[in-house]
Design a protein around this motif. Structure first.
Motif, PDB file in Angstrom:
ATOM      1  N   GLY A  60      27.402  51.706  39.404  1.00  0.00           N
ATOM      2  CA  GLY A  60      27.199  51.907  40.610  1.00  0.00           C
ATOM      3  C   GLY A  60      26.569  50.616  41.382  1.00  0.00           C
ATOM      4  N   MET A  61      25.783  49.906  40.444  1.00  0.00           N
ATOM      5  CA  MET A  61      25.160  48.490  40.890  1.00  0.00           C
ATOM      6  C   MET A  61      26.345  47.524  41.087  1.00  0.00           C
ATOM      7  SD  MET A  61      21.839  48.083  40.422  1.00  0.00           S
ATOM      8  CE  MET A  61      21.831  46.497  39.606  1.00  0.00           C
ATOM      9  N   PHE A  62      27.452  47.606  40.274  1.00  0.00           N
ATOM     10  CA  PHE A  62      28.671  46.720  40.522  1.00  0.00           C
ATOM     11  C   PHE A  62      29.327  47.235  41.699  1.00  0.00           C
ATOM     12  CE2 PHE A  62      27.720  45.896  36.187  1.00  0.00           C
ATOM     13  CZ  PHE A  62      28.082  44.547  35.980  1.00  0.00           C
ATOM     14  N   THR A  63      29.610  48.494  41.937  1.00  0.00           N
ATOM     15  CA  THR A  63      30.101  48.768  43.226  1.00  0.00           C
ATOM     16  C   THR A  63      29.358  48.380  44.507  1.00  0.00           C
ATOM     17  OG1 THR A  63      31.209  50.812  42.250  1.00  0.00           O
ATOM     18  CG2 THR A  63      30.830  51.079  44.303  1.00  0.00           C
ATOM     19  N   GLN A  68      28.578  44.568  49.204  1.00  0.00           N
ATOM     20  CA  GLN A  68      27.967  43.730  49.852  1.00  0.00           C
ATOM     21  C   GLN A  68      28.348  42.279  49.845  1.00  0.00           C
ATOM     22  OE1 GLN A  68      24.688  44.616  51.198  1.00  0.00           O
ATOM     23  NE2 GLN A  68      25.670  46.564  50.993  1.00  0.00           N
ATOM     24  N   LEU A  69      29.302  42.033  49.091  1.00  0.00           N
ATOM     25  CA  LEU A  69      29.970  40.756  48.959  1.00  0.00           C
ATOM     26  C   LEU A  69      31.292  40.598  49.661  1.00  0.00           C
ATOM     27  CD1 LEU A  69      28.345  39.561  45.617  1.00  0.00           C
ATOM     28  CD2 LEU A  69      27.662  38.705  47.824  1.00  0.00           C
ATOM     29  N   GLY A  70      31.869  41.838  50.131  1.00  0.00           N
ATOM     30  CA  GLY A  70      33.025  41.798  50.753  1.00  0.00           C
ATOM     31  C   GLY A  70      34.212  42.098  49.839  1.00  0.00           C
ATOM     32  N   SER A  71      33.917  42.754  48.840  1.00  0.00           N
ATOM     33  CA  SER A  71      35.216  42.858  47.771  1.00  0.00           C
ATOM     34  C   SER A  71      34.949  44.429  47.201  1.00  0.00           C
ATOM     35  CB  SER A  71      34.809  41.963  46.700  1.00  0.00           C
ATOM     36  OG  SER A  71      36.148  42.214  45.731  1.00  0.00           O
ATOM     37  N   THR A  72      35.759  44.905  46.282  1.00  0.00           N
ATOM     38  CA  THR A  72      35.749  46.028  45.679  1.00  0.00           C
ATOM     39  C   THR A  72      35.596  46.123  44.234  1.00  0.00           C
ATOM     40  OG1 THR A  72      37.342  46.952  47.487  1.00  0.00           O
ATOM     41  CG2 THR A  72      37.073  48.384  45.680  1.00  0.00           C
ATOM     42  N   MET A  73      34.907  47.159  43.832  1.00  0.00           N
ATOM     43  CA  MET A  73      34.902  47.326  42.164  1.00  0.00           C
ATOM     44  C   MET A  73      34.693  48.788  41.970  1.00  0.00           C
ATOM     45  SD  MET A  73      34.695  46.494  39.144  1.00  0.00           S
ATOM     46  CE  MET A  73      35.158  44.924  39.489  1.00  0.00           C
ATOM     47  N   LEU A 123      24.727  43.190  33.883  1.00  0.00           N
ATOM     48  CA  LEU A 123      25.516  41.961  34.266  1.00  0.00           C
ATOM     49  C   LEU A 123      24.699  40.884  33.416  1.00  0.00           C
ATOM     50  CD1 LEU A 123      27.206  40.497  36.162  1.00  0.00           C
ATOM     51  CD2 LEU A 123      25.040  40.265  37.746  1.00  0.00           C
ATOM     52  N   PHE A 124      25.257  39.951  32.734  1.00  0.00           N
ATOM     53  CA  PHE A 124      24.599  38.915  32.073  1.00  0.00           C
ATOM     54  C   PHE A 124      24.391  37.954  33.065  1.00  0.00           C
ATOM     55  CE2 PHE A 124      25.280  34.594  29.814  1.00  0.00           C
ATOM     56  CZ  PHE A 124      24.112  34.693  29.134  1.00  0.00           C
TER      57      PHE A 124
END
Length: 181
Positions: A60-63, A68-73, A123-124
């Motif tokens: 969910g952090m990635f989502t 927020q950055l205008g993309s989708t995960m 996230l590394f």
């Protein structure tokens, strides 16, 4: 296309703002009403401390960050690894087994042998550090990529690694002063 540095910044924001962990969450505020309705054991037991805080689970952090950055995960670590990585492989003691350098902004995964799936993602950010939503007790924390639980890496779709620089290691938590005996 988002940059690895921007993705790292979003994770650092969640870390510095002491986000909590609620399974299934993607960055919204956890309310008392939600806590009162909770039925998942870990949420019932530990979720109260996150009421009033932003919360997310590991994927969910990635989502949240991608949105927020205008993309989708995709929200789910196993599918992230299997379908959303443009390059991936294994880790041993925090190093890619193909001999290449692990790039800041790369997702790192744990493998659940019993379930035959990737059960957790972080996230590394560079300097041996991973930011992850670790569980309802701990929330968003840092860990070391050298921990043996990090077994795989993946470079995610729509992430540009051009000009990526390792993020500075987060400052250690202040420790209480020891009084003289």
């Amino acid at each position: 296309m988002i940059t690895a540095n921007d993705l790292i910044s979003k994770f650092q924001f969640a870390l510095s703002n002491k986000w909590g962990y609620i399974w299934g969450a993607t960055g919204g505020k956890w309310t008392q009403a939600q806590q009162n309705r909770a039925t998942r054991e870990q949420t019932v037991k530990y979720g109260q401390k996150w009421a009033g805080h932003n919360v997310a689970d590991c994927s969910g952090m990635f989502t949240w960050a991608f949105k927020q950055l205008g993309s989708t995960m995709y929200h789910g670590s196993d599918t992230m690894y299997r379908k959303w990585c443009v390059a991936n492989g294994t880790l041993s003691k925090g190093q890619r087994t193909d001999g290449q350098e692990l790039k800041p902004g790369t997702a790192v995964f744990t493998w659940k042998e019993k379930d035959k799936k990737y059960g957790h993602v972080g996230l590394f950010i560079g300097n041996g550090t991973v930011i992850e939503a670790y569980g309802t007790q701990k929330g968003v924390i840092t860990s070391k990529v050298t921990e043996t639980r990090w077994t795989h890496w993946g470079e995610l779709k729509d992430v540009s690694f051009d000009g990526v620089e390792p993020a500075p290691a987060p400052a250690p938590e202040p420790q209480p002063a020891k009084l003289p005996l």
